[in-house]
Design an enzyme around this catalytic site. Sequence first.
Site, PDB file in Angstrom:
ATOM      1  N   SER A   1       0.834  -1.195   0.000  1.00  9.28           N
ATOM      2  CA  SER A   1       0.000   0.000   0.000  1.00  9.28           C
ATOM      3  C   SER A   1       0.879   1.260   0.000  1.00  9.28           C
ATOM      4  O   SER A   1       1.696   1.430  -0.901  1.00  9.28           O
ATOM      5  CB  SER A   1      -0.952  -0.036   1.199  1.00  9.28           C
TER       6      SER A   1
ATOM      7  N   GLU B   1      -9.257  -3.227  -7.209  1.00  8.34           N
ATOM      8  CA  GLU B   1      -8.761  -2.079  -6.440  1.00  8.34           C
ATOM      9  C   GLU B   1      -8.940  -0.754  -7.169  1.00  8.34           C
ATOM     10  O   GLU B   1      -8.682  -0.666  -8.379  1.00  8.34           O
ATOM     11  CB  GLU B   1      -7.264  -2.248  -6.152  1.00  8.34           C
TER      12      GLU B   1
ATOM     13  N   HIS C   1      -7.514  -4.948  -2.001  1.00 11.89           N
ATOM     14  CA  HIS C   1      -6.287  -4.253  -1.607  1.00 11.89           C
ATOM     15  C   HIS C   1      -5.459  -5.080  -0.622  1.00 11.89           C
ATOM     16  O   HIS C   1      -5.954  -5.531   0.412  1.00 11.89           O
ATOM     17  CB  HIS C   1      -6.667  -2.910  -0.984  1.00 11.89           C
TER      18      HIS C   1
END
Length: 297
Positions: A143, A238, A268
Amino acid sequence: MSKQQLRLIDQQLRQTSFGGTTIEEQRSAFERMSRGWRVSDRVSVTDEQLAGIPALRVEPLDGKRRGTILYFHGGSWIVGSPRTALGLTSELVARTGMSAFSLDYALAPEHPFPAGIESGVEAYRALLDSGLDPAQIAFAGDSAGGGLSVTTALAARAAGLPLPGAIVAFSGGFDATRSGESMESKADADPLLTRAALEASGSLYLAGQDPDQELLSPATRADLAGFPPMLLQVGSNEVLLDDSTRLAVRAAAAGVDVILDVTADASHVFQALVGVLDEADAALDRAAQFLSARIAA
């Protein structure tokens, strides 16, 4: 691979609240969520420091192979810690036999851009000063940490440091302008992230800085010429999908050895669900194979 698993996880994510009204509440909620992620029992974990920055040192119990991973945790630049990412870090270490340092880099809003990147550069410099060969160091992250794996490399190069031997990013955030088409086209498919949430956390990280620059939006601005091999893993559901697809295209155009690894119907950082989701185990196996081929060989 199980489509039923993916559907069940999607439903669970949509029914889960990850937020809070204050930064501390959000950090606590993220810590609680991460406790449900599996941590490999094939590693040892000790507290460490790199250039005075706290970190977790993760070592394989079954015998170390050559290579070191500098890991950057996720959390939208405002939450998370090496402990919340220990599941991913430990699985990479167990699968590769490499060691890892998971960095507790500076978080916004207390320390906005570029403080987190500066933490990464100083930690990398400390690894080099300890005598490690840069070709035997990999940057990895998930991320926001996936974004830092790339922007830290860019900043390290600008500081005159050699580039690491490889980069692995899980669902990386590579575009602070949020200009990818998937921000809209995947809005209903993504059970976890929204444009509004990303813009809220992003504003704390940016602290008024223009997002349209290399160290904030490498997917559209970075000069990647000479970069090491890169593996970009992302789920097809995503809103950040186009962050990875555009970075891959940009890397390929610059002559970089890049692998874009898209898992259908995944959300995600689905790799965190190792032991629960077949696709997570398979993706981590591929990431370990990539690292072993580029670093540990």
